[in-house]
Design an enzyme around this catalytic site. Structure first.
Site, PDB file in Angstrom:
ATOM      1  N   ASP A 552       0.863  -1.183   0.000  1.00 26.64           N
ATOM      2  CA  ASP A 552       0.000   0.000   0.000  1.00 26.64           C
ATOM      3  C   ASP A 552       0.902   1.236   0.000  1.00 26.64           C
ATOM      4  O   ASP A 552       2.121   1.124   0.152  1.00 26.64           O
ATOM      5  CB  ASP A 552      -0.849  -0.048   1.274  1.00 26.64           C
ATOM      6  CG  ASP A 552      -2.056   0.868   1.206  1.00 26.64           C
ATOM      7  OD1 ASP A 552      -2.236   1.548   0.188  1.00 26.64           O
ATOM      8  OD2 ASP A 552      -2.824   0.899   2.186  1.00 26.64           O
ATOM      9  N   GLU A 555       2.589   5.201  -3.850  1.00 25.39           N
ATOM     10  CA  GLU A 555       2.582   6.269  -4.881  1.00 25.39           C
ATOM     11  C   GLU A 555       3.902   7.034  -4.928  1.00 25.39           C
ATOM     12  O   GLU A 555       4.271   7.446  -6.014  1.00 25.39           O
ATOM     13  CB  GLU A 555       1.408   7.230  -4.623  1.00 25.39           C
ATOM     14  CG  GLU A 555       0.056   6.569  -4.785  1.00 25.39           C
ATOM     15  CD  GLU A 555      -0.336   5.697  -3.597  1.00 25.39           C
ATOM     16  OE1 GLU A 555       0.288   5.862  -2.531  1.00 25.39           O
ATOM     17  OE2 GLU A 555      -1.231   4.858  -3.726  1.00 25.39           O
ATOM     18  N   ASP A 629      -9.052   3.963  -1.674  1.00 24.40           N
ATOM     19  CA  ASP A 629      -9.924   4.199  -0.527  1.00 24.40           C
ATOM     20  C   ASP A 629     -11.253   4.813  -0.944  1.00 24.40           C
ATOM     21  O   ASP A 629     -11.458   6.017  -0.881  1.00 24.40           O
ATOM     22  CB  ASP A 629      -9.199   5.092   0.483  1.00 24.40           C
ATOM     23  CG  ASP A 629      -7.944   4.399   0.985  1.00 24.40           C
ATOM     24  OD1 ASP A 629      -7.841   3.167   0.807  1.00 24.40           O
ATOM     25  OD2 ASP A 629      -7.075   5.074   1.551  1.00 24.40           O
TER      26      ASP A 629
END
Lengths: 982, 582
Positions: A552, A555, A629
């Site tokens: 996760d 980015e 999300d």
């Protein structure tokens, strides 16, 4: 045509209205740049504005000097020069156009000065001087062979190259101004620089102006046409946003190009955005966006619906589609990228044969840094684009079999006892599941690779319990490493210098889950090696082979960074600036994790499973992605479908959205509908935020639990079909979920449809219910095709329109299309692993009288190793053909191998032997011919067996439901060749 | 699956009998053997009109709408309303998809026979929990082979069972002790009630007497007319002091008010900051410090705001703060001025508006001065009687009830009356308390009377959880921060549970269980007031087995206690042993 336009507009309007009505938590716009807050976006848009407003007088300042052109072995090289006006010498940009065997053309433009390192960086930066030229190293894995036959013909104004299949393609490279037209079948399909927006921001030294002039320059904001001196320099040397300043040591370096698709009304692709599959215009106007689509991988909190805002991942592949023709472009650039889309109605070209109006889609692409590097695909089908793109960037990983089953996740299952309890509850309620997930909180104070000793005292015992029913555990590992004393992982990271550096070339420190943290730099081969060492069973203690990984925040998400990510002037391995490679960052991290998992069991490597949030072209090779999300709201449920479809047509089909919605508490009907939709996500996972109430399916209460269970069981029942679709994606990049235009590229009325889809090539068509309180949906069925309700065999005949389909809460709108055969397994088990030896059912769906043929496929392997690479798999083709003469059988169903027998190895034989007793227990024939009524048996001819009979039962059509028949226990081997005569 | 419980028990008892019968088809339990006797054909149990060839029995293909032709395979396991619907391809009519058999019968020789769900037959996993003989994996799919482990598992089970029986015995004994203890406590309460009742009777008499005495003394006192010394100067001083004091109080009231106002505006500002903070923070970042702050803010904001709508009070304060001359509340001059010649009654009468009595008294006293001593005494007495008469008839106000003017006799009488009354009230309160306590539900046999107020606790994760019987449940952080109330005892209840019992016996098992409901604990951020459901099962000693947060701020404790052990009530460890997850 006109009608469909109006409908699209109305639909858009309706969506807009709905967005305003439904109160949803809103994205924090101030955290993310608008185009006018991003210097190069503003600069490139300004060029477009200027060129557009002076259409007749505008001339692109780029020229391809014919004298520099050299074509050899399918590669054209030349120098494009940019004139800067009087008093300035031209700037040279080496051009490479590569014609590939696949019919794809690659156009790359570099900058001579930067290439040679003949520039000076400011602030004593250690950054590399070249434009970033390693994006292809990460994204491209194949299909780069040149088409040596591509033949040039030179003229003064243009160089023409004939290439492609049967030499049916043509690239016309214009010299002044430099532009390229791509032709197929006597038509231009793609135009480069047709509008003159081409922009290569060349290196220049910063000239410190006297203060007075600077003030004047400020007052005079209007750039003077085409002169360097008059350009707006305000964003060249430094940019600030949200309290962070980008030092921009290389000055302005953006690249931009307009790409026009003449006659194409729809463009699809460029995930990831929360919006319709058919991309909207971005230059304002009713129903349009007024911001360009942005690709800059970001952790966007509470992202909004119907928006061109950037999200977590980027695939810069776009398809343009019109009736019976699809073309595409792949903009290979890892820096921040924006794409403007404008559709113009053009007067009918008096020379063209077409009548009436025509729509051109103009796109304008620009990236902050790096090479201009674009691939052009000329189709002519959506399939051709996706396949050619996948040949380049790689195919979806053939995942371990469990990974396509149901994943149960929550932030967080708080202890190993909690996990064991949830595991038991699923069994108790007879709900199948395969994987349970641990979010952040399993770690010891957010130090990855360490279990919380209080709450997870016995991780191995927990994994053993899961393994008893062939279940798996997935745990979260993120790229930020806690900056703390007494943590060997961070000590290593620092002492081995494997972390991302800041602009001053010191270790970069930012803020994420653990508080102060450093980031592993997976661009570094040493870092990858080190990462691998962390996942060994002896180093990551408390992990068993049934543990897999979730990556996760890659980015990367940096809580205190600009736009919640890293400063662009950070430095990575090879001294590349973060700005150069930002969108690839997430891919490199998953790549490292994928390889690390491979190395856990070096003797018999198992297929890794890694989930990623951030992605780029090529990430599909390493695992699954999800849409980040989302929220427990109906609009988010609805948006998940076009989002997943966008990924499917962009070569990354192993995708899904959090079932139930991450933020907030879903009402029970929403949760139920979400499961009914989620079973069709290629990646099917339920997830929930830490502040939400528990919502495991058994907690929903009746009738919801029962309805959800039956939906999950439907997913499990169809796993053979799903796995076959995954296999196909893993060999040619085919979408697993296919939007209507992909399957029916000629059905103009339905190009915009993005809320229903086909599963692989099975003819299964689903339209999930995504609106509150709906008791029916409208399903679009193409004209002349026959469909049957999956559950009760009601007949629906397509007329090229949407037809109402009753769908009360317990009903999943799922249809079977005539002409297909698909496999399933009907016996419910605790997990997919325990279904391995179960018999198959074949469903043969026949169409109307004139389409009584049917075919389908099945692919199986051991589901966990790479032995399939050595032929250890079963790949069958099933075909049904009706009788051709009166004394022959009324129909014949065959199973044939799709495996070339020569490929059989030891492992292949051993696998076939292990599958010897796995058989087909039932064949259901939908729309069985009425002549079968009264027949009691069928004849079976199986390889190596004596001829035998099996029972047949026939049910007549009644009350809108079609006739059907069942072959009772034909008992034919799943890996065998056989023939059944009806 | 519950309806089959009795069958399971039945099967246990029939075990010895079936040994002599002809072999049944695979997977058929003895109680169903009668359906499987025919050797040429088979009739589906629930649909006897469906007649199958005997070869179709256990041929791994589902033919009967009720699945009864496949007692030994998983072929019919899909017959369930949890499965996707499909046109019933095995039925003649609209048969309900309900399995006729409880599952796959495992003989488990050497242990207890049981039924395994069909979906676990031949799935490649040895289900020793239910099928210790390994007969569920007869097809050996994927090469699995499940050895018969009944001997060891049976032995282990019997050993555990023996321990459990012992434990059960001990637990029941303990419960008896608890019940006896509870009875003793009850008896104590009852005895106390008796003695209280007697005490109350006595106390009531005492009160009556004291009242009479008091009345009499008062009556005597009331008539006295005190001709006090001239208080003119003293009153003046007092008034002066009072004025000063009031001024002082008034000034400090003004100060406090302005401080309050500025505090109030600071608070408003802070609340605004905090509510913006709450709106704008990113919960996804899950910064514990930030979340704790938001949570505390939520809880704070959820409480009542004492200052809201307080205009009336402010107006009062405004009024109070005005100088007395403006408000006209007190005319200080009147009091500070030297007083005229008069006795205490004058002031009283002036304050009173009874003009009649004023005039009367005044004039009477004036006359008195001219009279000789004995006459004056007589007059005095007459006057006192008259006064009493007037007072008694409500015409004249009684003497002011101030302690400095009250005689010792009255004070003494009053305090003994007070003491008597207090004693009576205390007794009455205690009586009510005990009587209520007797009426209160302490569970079956009053058993929780013995446990009330005792606490048990357990560490779980970062907290220690505490259960105090009949009182409250608490969460105590190990690191820092205060206790959190998870609910106060409200009532008893029962719920149905269906859990497996681990080998150590620390589990709820199946059946009806006594629960204690604790509600209205501390308010939860973004949620309800905390509450705890305490589910009880029989155990030898009080012990919290497990704490779960089922939903946000809704807790569940599984607790063992001898208090719920009984052969007649739920929670019997023996009943926990029934393998009934079929």
């Amino acid at each position: 045509m006109l009608l469909s336009w109006i409908r699209v507009d109305l639909l858009a309007l309706l969506v807009c209205l709905l967005c305003n009505v439904i109160p949803i938590a809103a994205v924090k716009h101030e955290n993310f740049k608008r185009c006018d807050q991003s210097g190069f976006c503003r600069r490139n848009r300004a060029i477009a504005d200027e060129a557009t407003s002076n259409e007749d007088s505008w001339a692109s300042p780029y020229t391809l000097d014919p004298a520099t052109i050299n074509v050899q072995n399918g590669v054209l090289k030349g120098i494009v020069s940019k004139s800067l006006g009087e008093g300035y010498g031209p700037v040279s940009f080496p051009l490479t156009i590569t014609f590939l065997e696949s019919g794809v053309v690659r156009v790359s433009i570099d900058e001579e000065k930067r290439q040679k390192g003949d520039i000076e960086l400011r602030h004593g930066s250690v950054a590399r001087k070249e434009r970033y030229n390693e994006a292809s190293k990460w994204a491209i894995v194949g299909a780069l062979n040149n088409d040596r036959r591509a033949s040039p013909s030179m003229a003064a104004e243009a160089t023409t190259i004939i290439y492609g299949p049967d030499n049916s393609y043509k690239a016309v490279i214009k010299h002044f101004p430099f532009a390229i037209d791509f032709w197929r079948a006597n038509e231009i399909h793609v135009k480069f620089n047709g509008k003159g927006f081409l922009n290569m921001e060349h290196w220049r030294p910063k000239i410190e102006k006297p203060a007075k002039e600077a003030i004047e320059a400020k007052e005079d904001q209007q750039p003077i046409e085409n002169t360097d001196a008059g350009e707006d320099e305000s964003t060249w040397w430094e940019e600030s946003f949200g309290g962070n300043t980008d030092s921009k040591p290389k000055g302005p370096e953006s690249v931009g190009l307009d790409i026009t698709f003449p006659g194409y009304e729809h463009v699809f692709g460029i995930p990831q955005h929360a919006g319709p599959l058919s991309l909207k215009q971005t230059r304002g106007g009713s129903g349009n966006f007024d911001e360009p689509y942005r690709l800059y991988n970001s952790d966007v909190f509470e992202y909004e619906m119907d928006s061109p805002m950037t999200l977590y991942g980027a695939i810069p592949l776009m398809q343009a589609h019109r009736k019976d023709s699809t073309v595409g472009v792949f903009w290979l650039n890892a820096a921040e990228t924006w794409i403007d889309i404008v559709k113009t109605k053009v007067r009918t070209n008096p020379l063209s044969l077409g009548t009436g109006r025509k729509i051109d889609t103009q796109t304008h692409w620009f990236s902050e840094a790096g090479l201009l590097d674009v691939f052009v695909f000329l189709g002519p089908t959506p399939r051709d684009i996706v396949h050619a793109y996948s040949d380049l960037t790689g195919y979806t990983q053939l995942p371990p079999h469990f990974a396509i089953a149901y994943h149960q996740c929550r932030w967080n299952y708080v202890s190993d006892d909690d996990v064991r309890e949830v595991d038991r509850k699923f069994d108790k309620h007879n709900i199948p599941y395969d994987i349970i997930w641990l979010d952040l909180e399993y770690t010891n104070e957010r130090k990855y690779f360490q279990w919380d000793p209080h709450t997870f005292p016995d991780p191995l015992g927990m994994q053993t319990q899961l393994d008893a029913h062939a279940r798996k555990l997935v745990v979260l590992i993120d790229p930020h490493i806690k900056n703390t004393h007494d943590y060997s992982v961070v000590d290593d990271l620092k002492s081995k210098s494997l972390a991302v550096r800041n602009k001053d070339n010191d270790i970069y420190e930012g803020w994420c889950w653990p508080g102060s943290a450093h980031w592993i730099d997976c661009f570094s081969p040493d870092a990858q090696k080190w990462w691998t060492s962390l996942f060994q069973y002896k180093t990551f203690q408390g992990t068993a082979p049934n543990l897999f990984i979730w990556n996760d925040m890659n980015e990367p998400s940096v809580f205190n960074g600009p736009e919640t990510t890293m400063p662009k002037d950070n430095i990575h391995y090879g001294n590349w600036e973060h700005r150069d490679l930002h969108n690839i960052n997430g891919l490199t991290f998953v790549n490292a994790t994928y390889n690390a998992l491979l190395q856990r069991d070096p003797k018999v490597p198992k297929r890794p499973f890694v989930l990623t949030r951030s992605f780029f072209s090529g990430s599909q090779r390493m695992g699954a992605m999800w849409t980040g999300d989302n929220q427990a709201s109906w609009p988010h449920l609805a948006a998940s479908i076009p989002m997943v479809l966008a990924n499917n047509i962009a070569g990354f089909p192993f995708s899904g959205a959090d079932v139930g919605g991450f933020f907030g508490n879903p009402e029970k009907d929403l949760l139920t509908r979400w499961y009914q939709a989620g079973i069709f996500y290629p990646f099917f996972r339920a997830h929930a935020h830490i502040d939400t109430r528990r919502r495991e399916p058994y907690l929903a209460g009746e009738p919801y639990t029962k309805i959800i269970t039956s939906a999950i069981r439907l997913r499990y029942q169809l796993l053979p079909t799903w796995y076959t679709a995954f296999h196909q994606a893993s060999v040619d990049g085919s979408p697993i979920l296919r939007p209507h235009y992909y399957v029916y590229p000629g059905d103009e009325a339905a190009f915009h449809i993005d809320d229903q889809f086909f599963i692989g090539s099975t003819g299964l068509l689903a339209k999930p219910v995504v609106s509150e309180g709906a008791n029916s949906v409208d399903i679009y069925l193409p004209a002349g095709k026959t469909f049957y309700d999956y559950f009760d065999y009601t007949v629906y005949r397509g007329v090229g329109k949407s037809i109402p389909f009753s769908a009360p809460l317990e009903k999943i709108p799922l249809l079977m299309q005539g002409g297909h055969i698909f496999p399933r397994k009907e016996r419910p088990r605790k997990s997919s692993g325990l279904m391995k030896w179960d018999p198959y059912t074949l469903v043969v769906v026949l169409g109307d009288e004139n389409e009584m043929h049917a075919e389908g496929e099945l692919y199986i392997d051991d589901g966990e190793t790479f032995d399939y690479g050595e032929g250890a798999f079963i790949h069958r083709k099933f075909t049904y053909a009706p009788s051709i003469s009166s004394n022959a059988p009324m129909g014949i169903l065959r199973s044939q191998s799709l495996t070339p027998p020569s490929k059989e190895s030891k492992k292949a034989k051993a696998y076939l032997q292990s599958m010897e007793h796995v058989r087909i227990e039932k064949i259901v024939v939908i729309n069985a011919p009425s002549q079968w009524d009264g027949r009691a048996s069928v004849r079976i001819l199986e390889d190596g067996q004596r001829e035998r009979n099996a029972g047949l039962r026939y049910w007549k059509a009644e009350g809108g439901k079609t006739a059907w028949a069942v072959v009772r226990n034909p008992n034919v081997g799943i890996g065998k060749g056989w023939k059944i005569e009806f | 699956m519950r309806p089959f419980d009795h069958l399971l028990l039945l099967s246990t008892t029939l075990c010895s009998v079936v040994g002599t019968e002809a072999p049944r088809p695979r997977g058929v339990g003895p109680e169903f053997s009668k359906f499987y006797k025919a050797t040429d054909s088979f009739k589906c149990i629930s649909n006897p009109s469906v007649v199958l060839d005997i070869a179709q029995l256990n041929d791994d293909f589902c033919d009967c709408p009720d699945g009864s032709d496949e007692p030994g395979t998983s072929a019919c396991s899909y017959l369930s309303d949890l499965s996707p619907t499909t046109p019933s391809d095995v039925s003649i009519n609209d048969s309900v998809k309900t399995l006729a058999l409880p599952g796959f019968y495992c003989k488990n020789k050497g242990h207890q026979p049981s039924y395994l769900p069909f979906l676990s037959v031949n799935d490649g996993v040895c289900d020793y929990d239910l099928c210790c003989d390994g007969s569920d994996e007869w097809a050996k799919v994927g090469g699995i082979s499940c050895e018969n482990r009944c001997k060891e598992l049976g032995k282990e089970w019997r050993k555990n069972e023996e321990t459990r029986q012992k434990t059960l015995g001990a637990a029941q004994k303990k419960r008896k002790e608890l019940v006896a203890d509870a009875a003793r406590r009850r008896k104590e309460v009852e005895d106390r009630i008796q003695s209280l009742k007697t005490q109350i009777e006595g106390a009531e008499i005492k009160v009556k007497d004291a009242q009479a005495t008091m009345l009499d003394v008062e009556r005597q006192e009331r008539g006295k007319v005190i001709k006090g010394p001239s208080k003119a100067s003293k009153t003046g001083v007092l008034a002066g002091l009072a004025k000063e004091r009031i001024e002082e109080l008034r000034t400090s009231l003004a100060d406090v008010r302005s401080q309050r106002d500025s505090a109030k505006s600071r608070l408003v500002e802070l609340e605004k900051i905090l509510s913006t903070f709450k709106e704008e923070y990113n919960p996804n970042f899950n910064d514990e410090g930030v979340k704790r702050a938001v949570r505390s803010w939520e809880e704070f904001a959820a409480r009542e705001k004492p200052w809201e709508g307080d205009d009336a009070h402010d107006r009062d304060l405004d009024e109070i703060s005005k100088p007395d001359s403006e408000s006209g509340a007190i005319n200080w001059d009147e009091w500070e001025k030297p007083e005229e010649d008069t006795d205490v009654d004058v002031r009283e009468c002036t304050a009173d508006s009874l003009h009649l009595s004023h005039k009367l008294t005044f004039s009477v006293y004036k006359i008195e001065e001219y009279l000789p001593g004995p006459v004056r005494d007589w007059v005095d007495k007459r006057l006192r009687d008259l006064r009493l008469l007037l007072i008694d008839n409500g015409i004249l106000a009684p003497t002011r009830d101030s302690s400095d003017s009250e005689s010792k006799a009255v004070t003494d009488a009053r305090s003994s009356l007070q003491a008597a009354e207090d004693g009576l009230n205390d007794n009455k309160k205690e009586l009510t308390r005990h009587e209520d306590d007797l009426k209160k539900d302490y569970g079956l046999d009053d058993v929780f009377r013995a446990l009330k107020g005792q606490c048990v606790s357990k560490d779980s994760g970062e907290y220690t959880y505490e259960l105090c019987w009949m009182e409250q449940t608490k969460q105590k952080p190990k690191k820092r921060g205060g206790d959190t109330g998870m609910g106060n005892f409200v009532r008893f209840d029962t719920i149905a549970v269906d859990d497996e019992v681990p080998a150590d016996g620390k589990g709820l098992g199946s059946g009806q269980r006594v629960v204690l409901r604790y509600e209205n604990g501390q308010h939860c951020w973004n949620g309800p007031n905390r509450s705890t459901l305490v589910v009880l099962a029989c155990a030898e000693s009080d012990e919290i087995w497990k704490i779960t947060e089922e939903e946000k701020c809704v807790y569940r404790m599984e607790v063992g206690t001898p208090a719920v052990c009984s052969s007649s009530t739920a929670g019997n460890p023996a009943s926990n042993q029934v393998k009934d997850e079929l």
